[in-house]
Write a protein that holds these residues in place. Structure first.
Motif, mmCIF file in Angstrom:
data_model
loop_
_atom_site.group_PDB
_atom_site.id
_atom_site.type_symbol
_atom_site.label_atom_id
_atom_site.label_comp_id
_atom_site.label_asym_id
_atom_site.label_seq_id
_atom_site.Cartn_x
_atom_site.Cartn_y
_atom_site.Cartn_z
ATOM 1 N N ASP A 92 -47.952 46.099 67.406
ATOM 2 C CA ASP A 92 -47.170 47.097 66.690
ATOM 3 C C ASP A 92 -46.290 47.799 67.722
ATOM 4 O O ASP A 92 -46.599 47.838 68.907
ATOM 5 C CB ASP A 92 -48.083 48.080 65.951
ATOM 6 C CG ASP A 92 -47.306 48.897 64.920
ATOM 7 O OD1 ASP A 92 -46.087 48.680 64.784
ATOM 8 O OD2 ASP A 92 -47.920 49.754 64.258
ATOM 9 N N ILE A 192 -39.291 46.073 59.636
ATOM 10 C CA ILE A 192 -40.216 46.850 58.790
ATOM 11 C C ILE A 192 -39.463 47.620 57.697
ATOM 12 O O ILE A 192 -38.542 48.380 57.986
ATOM 13 C CB ILE A 192 -41.020 47.849 59.653
ATOM 14 C CG1 ILE A 192 -41.760 47.123 60.789
ATOM 15 C CG2 ILE A 192 -42.009 48.640 58.789
ATOM 16 C CD1 ILE A 192 -42.409 48.053 61.817
ATOM 17 N N MET A 251 -48.562 46.879 56.665
ATOM 18 C CA MET A 251 -49.119 47.490 57.875
ATOM 19 C C MET A 251 -50.132 48.606 57.570
ATOM 20 O O MET A 251 -49.887 49.475 56.740
ATOM 21 C CB MET A 251 -47.983 48.063 58.731
ATOM 22 C CG MET A 251 -46.885 47.066 58.981
ATOM 23 S SD MET A 251 -45.660 47.662 60.148
ATOM 24 C CE MET A 251 -46.513 47.409 61.702
HETATM 25 N N1 GUN Z 1 -48.775 50.916 60.918
HETATM 26 C C1 GUN Z 1 -49.038 51.421 59.686
HETATM 27 N N2 GUN Z 1 -47.904 51.855 59.105
HETATM 28 C C2 GUN Z 1 -46.898 51.630 59.977
HETATM 29 C C3 GUN Z 1 -45.488 51.871 59.953
HETATM 30 O O1 GUN Z 1 -44.928 52.394 58.987
HETATM 31 N N3 GUN Z 1 -44.784 51.495 61.057
HETATM 32 C C4 GUN Z 1 -45.368 50.910 62.144
HETATM 33 N N4 GUN Z 1 -44.620 50.566 63.181
HETATM 34 N N5 GUN Z 1 -46.692 50.677 62.186
HETATM 35 C C5 GUN Z 1 -47.437 51.037 61.121
#
Ligand code: GUN
Length: 376
Positions: A92, A192, A251
């Motif tokens: 991430d 995303i 995510m």
């Molecule tokens: N992990 C859970 N939600 C998100 C999100 O909105 N963006 C990112 N980069 N990681 C996440």
């Protein structure tokens, strides 16, 4: 990276597929155990492989950048070598942790200035340097730098933030073109979708992200405190726009029930700290509901931890033994509970895949949701 669809459920939007990268095959739907700081807390890599059978784990740019730092990962030859994990890794981007963990963060068009939660030092993440950091960490799948909006979120804030995330996406893509792969294998980039809980924003964002033409796409900004029904409504809207022939990653989701419901809406990939974090607090997930193993009721229950036997801990240890380990604060307690929960999550998505391919996913999902919605 290659994605092949192997089957689709006729009564829902569920799909079964196969992702192939230079570090092997990922059968979807998949759950990715969270290994924030180059370790899935309390679990050996050999257990992740041989017992839990994880095809892919997740790392966090924010944490790895602060410790051990990118220069150490570069010297090691990348995260795979550093942690001795030769299957897939997804990182991430820090576009979530920087908001949830660091103090005094300031979000501007250029990027985010933040104060480390470790030593209070100041750092800046921009779309450009986050792409460089992720190239150096060396994951197989790397994520765009975004802003994850909180819940609830004012419409105008959500809209402005979504547009900034889109501009940041363009900066990520432009910068990646200048950055060669570092370790001889391919790294795939996922953008995303944002847009909070507003359907019109989600549609707009999904269109923007789909147009980027990436090999896979992610949905962020969910599971941040909104009711499950709102999460499902957003997933449904976004999946109606994101291309069918690319993997879709939701995510930070979620409970076993959230996972099955989102598979039914067309999601292929998930990650969440829940199975590992809750395990450390004594909460076990099972096919028949969740258990707080610290409860006195398990004190003299010498039956197997879980008769379904998804990993070796389920039959090698009893409920009474695990309850005892928690009550005397033994770290083995957390290890056993973590292996159990991850084993269960991976079993659940593999089972979902089998039912999608067999054509009875929807009925199986309805039965499982009812069954798992209990506290034992
Ligand atoms: N992990 C859970 N939600 C998100 C999100 O909105 N963006 C990112 N980069 N990681 C996440």
């Amino acid at each position: 990276m290659k994605f092949e669809l192997k089957g689709k459920d006729l009564q829902s939007k569920a799909r079964a597929g196969v992702i192939t990268t230079d570090h092997g095959v990922i059968e979807t739907p998949i759950f990715m155990p969270v290994g924030t700081v180059a370790s899935v807390k309390g679990v050996h890599q050999r257990e992740l492989k041989n017992d839990i059978n994880a095809d892919v784990i997740l790392g966090n740019t924010y944490h790895l950048y602060l410790r051990p730092q990118t220069r150490i990962l570069e010297q090691a030859g990348g995260l795979h070598k550093f942690m001795n994990w030769d299957r897939n890794i997804l990182t991430d981007s820090g576009g979530y942790q920087v908001y949830s963990l660091s103090a005094n963060r300031k979000i501007k068009e250029e990027g985010v200035k933040f104060k480390s939660h470790i030593d209070g030092s100041y750092h800046t993440f921009t779309p450009e340097n986050v792409m460089e950091i992720q190239r150096t960490i060396g994951a197989d799948i790397i994520m765009a730098f975004d802003e994850c909006t909180p819940y609830p979120c004012d419409y105008n804030y959500a809209k402005r933030s979504m547009h900034m995330t889109h501009r940041w996406l363009d900066r990520c893509v432009n910068h990646l073109e200048k950055l060669p792969f570092k370790y001889g294998y391919e790294q795939s980039f996922f953008p995303i979708v944002q847009g909070s809980t507003y359907k019109d924003l989600r549609l707009q964002s999904a269109e923007y992200i789909a147009n980027a033409g990436a090999v896979g796409n992610a949905i962020g900004g969910l599971s941040v405190g909104e009711p499950a029904e709102e999460m499902y409504a957003m997933t449904e809207v976004v999946c109606s726009v994101l291309p069918e022939d690319k993997p879709r990653y939701l995510m930070g989701v979620g409970t076993p029930i959230n996972i099955l419901e989102n598979i039914a809406l067309g999601i292929d990939m998930f990650d969440c700290v829940m199975p590992t974090r809750n395990a450390r607090n004594g909460m076990l997930f099972t096919a028949h509901g969740s258990i707080n193993i610290k409860n006195k009721k398990w004190e003299d229950d010498f039956s197997a931890l879980d008769e379904m036997d998804m990993t070796y801990v389920d039959t090698e240890y009893s409920k009474a033994y695990l309850r005892h380990l928690f009550s005397v604060n033994e770290r083995l307690a957390m290890q056993i509970a973590t292996i159990h929960n991850l084993g269960f999550y991976l079993w659940l998505v593999r089972e979902a895949r089998k039912h999608i391919l067999a054509g009875d996913f929807r009925a199986w999902k309805e039965m499982m949701v009812k069954q798992m919605d209990k506290r034992l």
